[in-house]
Design an enzyme around this catalytic site. Structure first.
Site, PDB file in Angstrom:
ATOM      1  N   SER A 171       0.834  -1.194   0.000  1.00 24.75           N
ATOM      2  CA  SER A 171       0.000   0.000   0.000  1.00 24.75           C
ATOM      3  C   SER A 171       0.877   1.256   0.000  1.00 24.75           C
ATOM      4  O   SER A 171       1.637   1.488  -0.938  1.00 24.75           O
ATOM      5  CB  SER A 171      -0.961  -0.065   1.193  1.00 24.75           C
ATOM      6  OG  SER A 171      -2.045   0.804   1.026  1.00 24.75           O
ATOM      7  N   ASP A 227      -9.544  -6.217  -3.954  1.00 21.66           N
ATOM      8  CA  ASP A 227      -8.640  -5.206  -3.405  1.00 21.66           C
ATOM      9  C   ASP A 227      -9.084  -3.788  -3.758  1.00 21.66           C
ATOM     10  O   ASP A 227      -9.563  -3.529  -4.867  1.00 21.66           O
ATOM     11  CB  ASP A 227      -7.242  -5.453  -3.993  1.00 21.66           C
ATOM     12  CG  ASP A 227      -6.121  -5.006  -3.090  1.00 21.66           C
ATOM     13  OD1 ASP A 227      -6.222  -3.911  -2.511  1.00 21.66           O
ATOM     14  OD2 ASP A 227      -5.135  -5.755  -2.987  1.00 21.66           O
ATOM     15  N   HIS A 246      -7.395  -6.283   0.338  1.00 22.77           N
ATOM     16  CA  HIS A 246      -6.153  -5.511   0.419  1.00 22.77           C
ATOM     17  C   HIS A 246      -5.085  -6.180   1.282  1.00 22.77           C
ATOM     18  O   HIS A 246      -3.902  -5.944   1.093  1.00 22.77           O
ATOM     19  CB  HIS A 246      -6.489  -4.124   0.976  1.00 22.77           C
ATOM     20  CG  HIS A 246      -5.440  -3.088   0.784  1.00 22.77           C
ATOM     21  ND1 HIS A 246      -4.859  -2.817  -0.435  1.00 22.77           N
ATOM     22  CD2 HIS A 246      -4.864  -2.233   1.679  1.00 22.77           C
ATOM     23  CE1 HIS A 246      -3.971  -1.829  -0.289  1.00 22.77           C
ATOM     24  NE2 HIS A 246      -3.966  -1.467   0.970  1.00 22.77           N
TER      25      HIS A 246
END
Length: 293
Positions: free
Chosen positions: A105, A243, A270
């Site tokens: 991320s 995601d 995610h």
């Protein structure tokens, strides 16, 4: 496993000390360095990577103002440049000639920027559900929000218009979004829970914003795509089927790179390495075995 690291310590930096731990002692191998997301998460939730230390040394660390690192709270340090330089300080202190940054991320953004700044130090790149463009992330988020019930979409619009992010309705909408697109399945393991306990919300809000889908922080205009073709190291993208870093977006990013592949893990979101750790480790292990024999 995460309670007893093989090697642990601190690296001094201009803003304070950065805590690290290292598994695996092969000094001639490029080290896999786990770079946490959030922003604001501690190293604990990336502990799955330590299982790869039979292939490469694995380094986990806590970014300044997170986890076990110093927490001076100086917002002048809360920049992409500071955290990219922090990666290099840890690498140099541990004596590895090259890294395989593995960022999740926000950590994927930092791993990507590190590869651009230090191509000679980057042996490979593992980008797990990365944010490489805040505009593209926000656009994808809007498409995902369009799949929420109408009342939640209305709450999000109204609260964003009023900057009313503490509103219980907005918080409820964020919770529903996260259950769909951040972590869909499985219990929360202890190491993930520990990272949540140490989460630096002020850092998250300052750098990103009040929720996963509302970018109001200092990186709200970040766009790294103008240099994406410069990455020469082999790249592995990993994401979940559901995601918030949407698989089609990552496939588009990979198509702009010289040597990149995308693996989409079914049924997860995610936090693929938390939701389906065996599948995630299998994907990364295959990449390491093929590209770094």
């Amino acid at each position: 496993m995460w309670i007893d690291p093989e090697i642990a310590g601190y690296v001094d930096g201009p803003g304070g000390r950065t805590w690290y731990r290292q598994n695996g002692l092969q000094p001639t191998r490029a080290a896999v360095m786990g770079i946490t997301g959030g922003p604001g998460m501690s190293h604990h939730y990336l502990m799955a990577l330590a299982a790869l230390d039979d292939l490469q040394p694995v380094v986990l660390y806590d970014q300044l103002d997170t986890g076990n690192s110093d927490r001076p709270g100086d917002r002048s340090n809360w920049t992409i440049d500071y955290y990219v330089d922090e990666i290099e300080r840890v690498r140099a202190a541990l004596g590895f000639e090259r890294l395989i940054p593995a960022g999740h991320s926000w950590g994927g953004l930092l791993a990507y920027e590190y590869a651009l700044k230090h191509p000679d130090r980057t042996a490979g790149l593992i980008l797990v559900s990365p944010c490489l463009s805040a505009e593209r992330w926000s656009r994808d988020a809007q498409e995902l929000i369009a799949g929420l019930p109408d009342y939640l979409q209305r709450l999000i619009r109204e609260c964003e218009a009023d900057n009313d992010f503490d509103n219980p309705g907005y918080q409820h909408a964020n919770e529903v979004f996260m259950k769909r697109h951040v972590r869909r399945k499985g219990d929360r393991p202890p190491h993930h829970a520990r990272s949540g306990e140490l989460f630096n919300e002020a850092l998250y809000n300052f750098i990103w914003g009040p929720s996963e889908f509302t970018a109001r922080g200092v990186i709200r205009d970040y766009d790294g795509l103008d240099r994406i073709g410069e990455v020469s190291a082999p790249v592995l993208f990993v994401c979940g089927e559901h995601d918030e870093a949407r698989p089609d977006t990552l496939r588009a990013f990979a198509s702009m790179m010289k040597d990149a592949t995308v693996v989409e893990i079914p049924e997860v979101a995610h936090l693929s390495f938390v939701e389906d750790e065996p599948a995630f480790l299998g994907v990364v292990r295959d990449f390491l075995e093929r590209r770094f024999p």
